[in-house]
Design a protein around this motif. Structure first.
Motif, short mmCIF file in Angstrom:
data_model
loop_
_atom_site.label_atom_id
_atom_site.label_comp_id
_atom_site.label_asym_id
_atom_site.label_seq_id
_atom_site.Cartn_x
_atom_site.Cartn_y
_atom_site.Cartn_z
N THR A 69 -4.15 5.12 -5.68
CA THR A 69 -5.04 5.38 -4.54
C THR A 69 -6.32 4.58 -4.68
OG1 THR A 69 -6.00 7.24 -5.71
CG2 THR A 69 -4.23 7.76 -4.14
N THR A 99 -2.59 -4.04 -5.14
CA THR A 99 -2.03 -4.70 -3.96
C THR A 99 -2.48 -6.16 -3.93
OG1 THR A 99 -1.96 -2.65 -2.70
CG2 THR A 99 -1.92 -4.67 -1.44
N LEU A 101 -5.38 1.14 -6.07
CA LEU A 101 -4.33 0.67 -5.16
C LEU A 101 -4.71 -0.68 -4.56
CD1 LEU A 101 -1.69 1.12 -3.57
CD2 LEU A 101 -3.00 2.43 -1.90
N LYS A 102 -5.96 -0.79 -4.17
CA LYS A 102 -6.45 -2.04 -3.58
C LYS A 102 -6.32 -3.19 -4.59
CE LYS A 102 -10.34 -3.47 -0.72
NZ LYS A 102 -11.71 -3.17 -0.31
N GLY A 158 1.51 7.02 -6.75
CA GLY A 158 0.27 7.72 -7.10
C GLY A 158 -0.96 6.84 -7.13
N GLY A 184 1.21 3.78 -3.06
CA GLY A 184 0.86 5.19 -2.82
C GLY A 184 1.95 6.13 -3.29
N HIS A 224 2.92 -0.26 -10.15
CA HIS A 224 2.47 0.82 -11.03
C HIS A 224 2.59 0.45 -12.50
CE1 HIS A 224 6.76 1.15 -10.47
NE2 HIS A 224 6.87 2.00 -11.47
N ASP A 262 0.85 -1.21 0.00
CA ASP A 262 0.00 0.00 0.00
C ASP A 262 0.87 1.25 0.00
OD1 ASP A 262 -2.35 -1.36 -0.08
OD2 ASP A 262 -2.77 -1.23 2.07
N PHE A 263 1.93 1.20 0.82
CA PHE A 263 2.81 2.37 0.91
C PHE A 263 3.51 2.63 -0.42
CE2 PHE A 263 7.20 3.87 1.57
CZ PHE A 263 6.91 5.17 1.95
#
Lengths: 313, 463
Positions: A139, A147, A143-144, A137, A134, A183, A130-131
């Motif tokens: 979110t 991950t 991001l979920k 970029g 983030g 990413h 998650d970090f």
């Protein structure tokens, strides 16, 4: 196919050459449309020259294996290409961007899998992902989703909430890899990503690279494990003392090794009588040495870089 | 067996002497700290070194030949550094001195007339050591003048202070009127019955009066509790007409919290440094572990990394100080609500300056080990020089000057100003504000912050 994968495949992957020809010195297939284009790269540290006039080109979607003894300049090259180090001289473009002047734009499009386990031990795998997601970029739902993908690909979905410090070396390596892919980078630099892992974890890492990255992103892969390069890479570049010693496909390098040893190789069609063929050549005045199979990459590597020990300071 | 032990020990010794950090902490840190302490203490305790000269403020309202003689007597004391002041009380209340003498108008005339002149000694009760030492020197100096002029009066006051029994008072007066030899005789007689010893030792266990009734004029008939607690050293100033006045602390809801305020301010300053250095070390840890490289390669992260550390350390620092002062308020009556805004501002600026110091070292030094050893030495020396361990006013002048180059001294001054002297940010009435201390602290923070940024750019980001 996702956009980033299409973007990465913007250029054709060069066909693997079958001809046997000397490759010393070998002109790289230079092109500004390459995913990576390096010309006359020099990097010095005080009086020491780490990279000494390197020319290199990697086509979009290609996997380049970067080999060399300790201190050859592999990591320095990767650092320069990934914006972590400024070159002293030379022309460098990655995805058409200058790693110095356009570093910020380039960083969002590349991923680096470092030699070190660059993770936070006191955070869980999910927190780490998650970090780092983030930081690139990502979110919310994106991001979920990424991950979850990373945990699944790394085989860590059921241990996502454990602190990384409790992971085995192999688990950390897998997490270290996927943390750089969140990413969906167009170019991925893998700097000895399998150091210190067991065969099972290494195989898992290869599978991840082959399934999730290769063909979608351009890869630059450095390692001392020559077998890894044979398995993964389309093309191999061998560095020594900061210079490009040779580059090409494995057969091209094998031919180069033979040339370096002062002879030429001859590949026979299946079914041809080896002894008969050798006799014919001898009668024709050639000095013939029959070897069982082509030289291994290790033979090639030693032939091109020598057997002297390279002790880094 | 012994051969193996010796081989193992030699191996460990070789490793020990190759580890510069351990060597620094083991050999040089004790030397550095001993030097600092030795220098500070040698002056106070005597010895061959130059004695510490404690500041004594003097306000001469009398301006006579006698008052000039008194000031000269102060100046002759090698442990006093006399500074003439316009308003001793105000100066002490603002924390610029811990003790000062006011020579009232008429002092010289009283002395000339044979009356005991009243000398006012104003002190800051929070500086106990300084106050005690200065009081004794002032008493000696004053006594040298007063005893010459009116020895009888002094002896009479001694008997009053001792609450000398009326039964023996006439006889004692006769003796005091007589020669010192007679006095010695009385002293010997008193000693024979043990009363004097009991008095000097701080009180008799039993009832001394039984034995004393038949002795010389029954002089020890009533040695009550007050007399048994008699402390000659503490009473000395009173004997020579000095009235000791505590001029700071009355504005506090809990004046007795002066020592606690000092202790909590000292701990706040010193412990924050330790925690900040430790937190700053995470920057080096990240570089060594590789996560910093990964962060550096994230788009837009470059400049934010150091700022992120700054914010994290500041939050941790504020949390630490808040908990510490809250505990001090609840358990030790540290007056944190006397001026909460000024206190909060002091905390914020101290955290800023200390964080900048931590990041300066974290960006300057290369390894975690280097940071640990250097920061330990720096924090301990700064704490000693800056007044976190013992009051700066009892140390040599050069030592006090050195303290001005530390965050510790300025932060301690600011905290002490708010918590003890009742100062605010800006001047109010006779009280100065702490804005000077905070400005200096902030300036130190900015300087260290800029240097940290410079080191960070050259050592931590792409180059």
């Amino acid at each position: 196919m996702k956009d980033w994968a299409r973007r990465a495949q913007g250029g054709s992957i060069p066909a693997r050459g079958r001809s046997i020809r000397p490759v010393l010195p070998l002109e790289p297939p230079m092109s500004e449309s390459s995913a990576i284009h390096v010309q006359g790269l020099i990097r010095t540290y005080g009086a020491n020259t780490a990279i000494d006039g390197l020319d290199l080109s990697v086509a979009p979607g290609e996997c380049l294996g970067l080999l060399g003894p300790n201190g050859a300049g592999k990591t320095t090259t990767i650092k320069i290409l990934s914006t972590a180090l400024k070159p002293t001289e030379g022309h460098v473009r990655v995805l058409g961007l200058d790693p110095v002047d356009q570093a910020a734009a380039l960083r969002g499009k590349i991923g680096v899998v470092p030699q070190e386990i660059a993770l936070y031990d006191a955070m869980t795998a999910r927190e780490n992902l998650d970090f780092f997601g983030g930081m690139y970029g990502l979110t919310g739902g994106a991001l979920k989703e990424r991950t979850a993908w990373a945990l699944d690909v790394a085989g860590l979905a059921d241990r996502a909430e454990e602190y990384v410090k409790h992971y085995s070396g192999g688990m950390k390596r897998r997490l270290n890899l996927v943390a750089s892919l969140l990413h969906e980078p167009a170019v991925v630099f893998l700097d000895e990503p399998t150091v210190g892992v067991d065969p099972q974890s290494r195989n898992h890492l290869f599978e991840v690279i082959e399934r999730e990255i290769k063909g979608k992103s351009t890869l630059v892969y450095t390692t001392h494990q020559l077998g890894e390069v044979e398995r993964l890479c389309d093309r191999i570049a061998i560095l020594d003392n900061g210079r490009l010693v040779s580059q090409g496909t494995l057969p091209e390098l094998q031919a180069a090794a033979r040339a370096a040893s002062g002879g030429s190789g001859l590949e026979l069609e299946p079914g041809v009588d080896l002894e008969k063929a050798a006799g014919v050549l001898r009668e024709a005045g050639f000095r013939v040495r029959v070897a069982d199979g082509a030289p291994s990459l290790e033979d090639v590597f030693l032939a091109l870089t020598g057997k002297a020990l390279r002790d880094e300071a | 067996m012994m051969g193996t032990v010796w081989t193992l020990a030699l191996k460990d010794l070789r490793l020990f002497f190759r580890d510069r950090t351990v060597l620094l902490l083991t050999i040089f840190l004790p030397i550095a700290l001993s030097t600092v302490f030795g220098t500070a203490m040698a002056g106070m305790m005597g010895g061959d070194s130059t004695p510490t000269r404690l500041q004594l403020l003097v306000e001469d309202l009398d301006r006579t030949e006698n008052s000039a003689k008194l000031i000269a007597a102060f100046e002759e004391r090698e442990n006093l550094r006399v500074e003439l002041a316009g308003d001793v009380e105000k100066t002490i209340r603002n924390g610029h001195g811990t003790a000062g003498v006011i020579i009232p108008e008429g002092w010289g005339a009283d002395l000339a007339a044979g009356r005991m002149p009243n000398t006012r000694l104003c002190v800051d009760p929070s500086s106990y050591i300084s106050r005690q030492v200065v009081a004794i020197h002032v008493a000696y100096a004053t006594g040298s003048l007063v005893l010459d002029a009116m020895g009888d009066n002094v002896m009479g006051r001694t008997l009053d202070l001792l609450e000398f029994p009326e039964t023996g008072r006439d006889r004692a007066d006769e003796i005091l009127d007589g020669t010192w030899a007679d006095m010695d005789e009385l002293m010997n007689q008193l000693e024979e019955i043990g009363a004097l010893g009991e008095i000097l030792n701080g009180g008799a266990e039993g009832d001394a009066s039984d034995e004393g009734e038949d002795s010389v004029a029954g002089s020890t008939e009533v040695v009550d509790d007050a007399a048994s607690d008699f402390d000659f050293m503490a009473a000395m100033p009173t004997l020579v007409g000095i009235s000791v006045e505590e001029v700071v602390g009355e504005q506090q809801s809990a004046p007795e919290s002066g020592g606690a305020s000092h202790a909590f301010a000292a701990m706040a300053v010193m412990m924050l440094m330790f925690s900040v250095m430790s937190a700053g070390g995470t920057l080096i840890e990240e570089r060594e572990g590789g996560t910093l490289m990964r962060l550096n390669l994230a788009p837009g992260a470059g400049g934010a990394i150091l700022m992120g550390k700054f914010v994290m350390i500041s939050i941790v620092g504020m949390l630490q100080l808040t908990v510490l002062f809250a505990y001090g308020a609840v358990v030790f009556d540290v007056p944190i609500f006397s001026d909460p805004v000024s206190l909060l501002l002091t905390m914020i600026i101290q955290v800023y300056a200390t964080t900048a110091l931590g990041l300066f070292f974290a960006t300057w030094l290369k390894t975690q080990k280097q940071l640990e050893s250097v920061s330990t030495v720096v924090i301990l020396v700064m704490s000693a020089v800056g007044g976190a361990w013992f009051p700066r006013e009892i140390t040599p002048e050069w030592f006090q000057t050195a303290g001005l180059f530390t965050i510790t001294a300025w932060a301690m001054d600011a905290y002490h100003g708010v918590l003890w002297y009742g100062k605010g940010l800006l001047p109010k009435g006779n009280m100065e504000g702490i804005w000077t201390q905070l400005t200096v602290l902030f300036a130190i923070g900015v300087g260290l912050h800029l240097m940290a940024l410079r080191f960070y750019r050259t050592k931590f980001v792409v180059n």
